[in-house]
Design a protein around this motif. Structure first.
Motif, PDB file in Angstrom:
ATOM      1  N   GLY A  73       0.818  -1.124   0.068  1.00 46.65           N
ATOM      2  CA  GLY A  73      -0.122  -0.106   0.141  1.00 46.65           C
ATOM      3  C   GLY A  73       0.842   1.305  -0.092  1.00 46.65           C
ATOM      4  N   PRO A  74       0.128   2.353  -0.047  1.00 45.52           N
ATOM      5  CA  PRO A  74      -1.320   2.684  -0.031  1.00 45.52           C
ATOM      6  C   PRO A  74      -1.799   2.131  -1.261  1.00 45.52           C
ATOM      7  N   MET A  76      -4.685   1.795  -4.500  1.00 42.44           N
ATOM      8  CA  MET A  76      -5.410   2.860  -5.245  1.00 42.44           C
ATOM      9  C   MET A  76      -6.407   2.143  -5.926  1.00 42.44           C
ATOM     10  N   TYR A  77      -7.511   2.806  -6.478  1.00 36.45           N
ATOM     11  CA  TYR A  77      -8.622   2.336  -7.247  1.00 36.45           C
ATOM     12  C   TYR A  77      -9.242   3.335  -8.260  1.00 36.45           C
ATOM     13  N   HIS A  78      -9.436   2.619  -9.565  1.00 39.79           N
ATOM     14  CA  HIS A  78      -9.898   3.701 -10.286  1.00 39.79           C
ATOM     15  C   HIS A  78     -11.001   3.019 -11.308  1.00 39.79           C
ATOM     16  N   ASP A 120     -10.389   8.559 -11.976  1.00 41.15           N
ATOM     17  CA  ASP A 120      -9.224   8.450 -10.668  1.00 41.15           C
ATOM     18  C   ASP A 120      -9.974   8.659  -9.436  1.00 41.15           C
ATOM     19  N   SER A 122      -9.407   7.166  -6.492  1.00 45.33           N
ATOM     20  CA  SER A 122      -8.389   7.461  -5.184  1.00 45.33           C
ATOM     21  C   SER A 122      -7.681   8.598  -5.322  1.00 45.33           C
ATOM     22  N   ASN A 127      -6.268   7.495  -1.344  1.00 43.04           N
ATOM     23  CA  ASN A 127      -5.926   6.278  -1.344  1.00 43.04           C
ATOM     24  C   ASN A 127      -6.262   5.514  -0.147  1.00 43.04           C
ATOM     25  N   THR A 129      -5.337   3.109   2.985  1.00 43.11           N
ATOM     26  CA  THR A 129      -3.956   2.829   3.867  1.00 43.11           C
ATOM     27  C   THR A 129      -3.988   1.906   4.592  1.00 43.11           C
ATOM     28  N   SER A 162       0.475   0.068  -4.650  1.00 45.11           N
ATOM     29  CA  SER A 162       1.098   1.504  -4.858  1.00 45.11           C
ATOM     30  C   SER A 162       1.874   1.423  -5.998  1.00 45.11           C
TER      31      SER A 162
END
Length: 254
Positions: A73-74, A76-78, A120, A122, A127, A129, A162
């Protein structure tokens, strides 16, 4: 020197990108759900739901993800520009949803979300964590209107480490197509996915009321098929309860 050249190129590209407009014509009650698949040997599970905001401006996103790795991490998601292929390969989803050609560099600044890639999530909202996360937020630059460039209903959600490695992905499925503010007819997005809202979870059944991120309570709601017509007088009532439903659905998917 190479890094400097790439930075200059990124800034130049951003100068020619368009700001994303606020989406103001989303159909009332439109609702979509992406459920991350469970995989052997992995504890990762969760879902992302998207529901039209009550005033038609933007979308309420509800996220519930658990079982993320201890390291990497952190996270991300999209929203990505293509759906997941039949074989489940997350590489098939292409790049982030970016109809206004913003690009990934420089990084999204959450203080100016209109200047970020519309997919986008995150980048605009933070993000993940920890190994588990649930929450909801409004994103004014996403669409549940199929005619809009930022429409998410036929696309996918992708979760990344990440270092951008794709660790999970899922397609959005239509729960309810919603009703156009100018018509009593439902918005056409094809046939319903047939996805049934869960009847169990952290705190019972899906409902129109929710208590924070712990789960929903109250009277169950059945998803509306995309072929069901709702009277225009009821469209705003449907939209008013959509936000709580989105948070409840996402929480129940864990």
């Amino acid at each position: 020197m190479r890094a400097s050249i790439l930075s200059l190129f990124a800034v130049a590209s951003l100068a020619f990108a368009e700001d994303a407009p606020v989406v103001a014509n989303n159909p009332a009650g439109a609702s979509y759900l992406a459920k991350l698949p469970t995989k052997e040997g992995s504890a990762l599970q969760g879902s992302v739901s998207a529901v039209s905001n009550g005033d038609g401006k933007g979308v309420l996103i509800a996220v519930a993800i658990a079982g993320l790795p201890k390291e990497g991490g952190p996270f991300m998601y999209h929203i990505h520009e293509k759906p997941v292929a039949a074989d489940g390969n997350c590489s098939s989803t292409g790049a982030h949803l970016d109809p206004y050609k913003r690009g990934e560099q420089p990084a999204c600044d959450p203080k100016t979300p209109q200047n970020c890639q519309t997919g986008d999530l995150s980048g605009k909202h933070g993000n993940i964590t920890e190994q588990q996360f649930s929450g909801s937020y409004s994103d004014l630059y996403l669409a549940t209107n199929p005619s809009d460039l930022s429409y998410l209903g036929n696309l996918s959600i992708v979760v990344h480490l990440s270092n951008k490695t794709r660790i999970s992905c899922a397609n959005f499925s239509v729960i309810a197509a919603g009703v156009s503010s100018s018509s009593s007819a439902p918005v056409s997005v094809g046939t319903s996915s047939g996805y049934a809202l869960p009847t169990g979870g952290h705190n019972g059944t899906a409902s129109a009321t929710a208590t924070g991120t712990n789960g929903p309570t109250g009277t169950p709601i059945s998803p509306t098929s995309s072929t069901t017509s709702l009277p225009s007088s009821g469209a705003q009532k449907l939209a008013a309860g959509a936000g709580a439903l989105a948070a409840g659905v996402a929480a129940l998917m864990l």
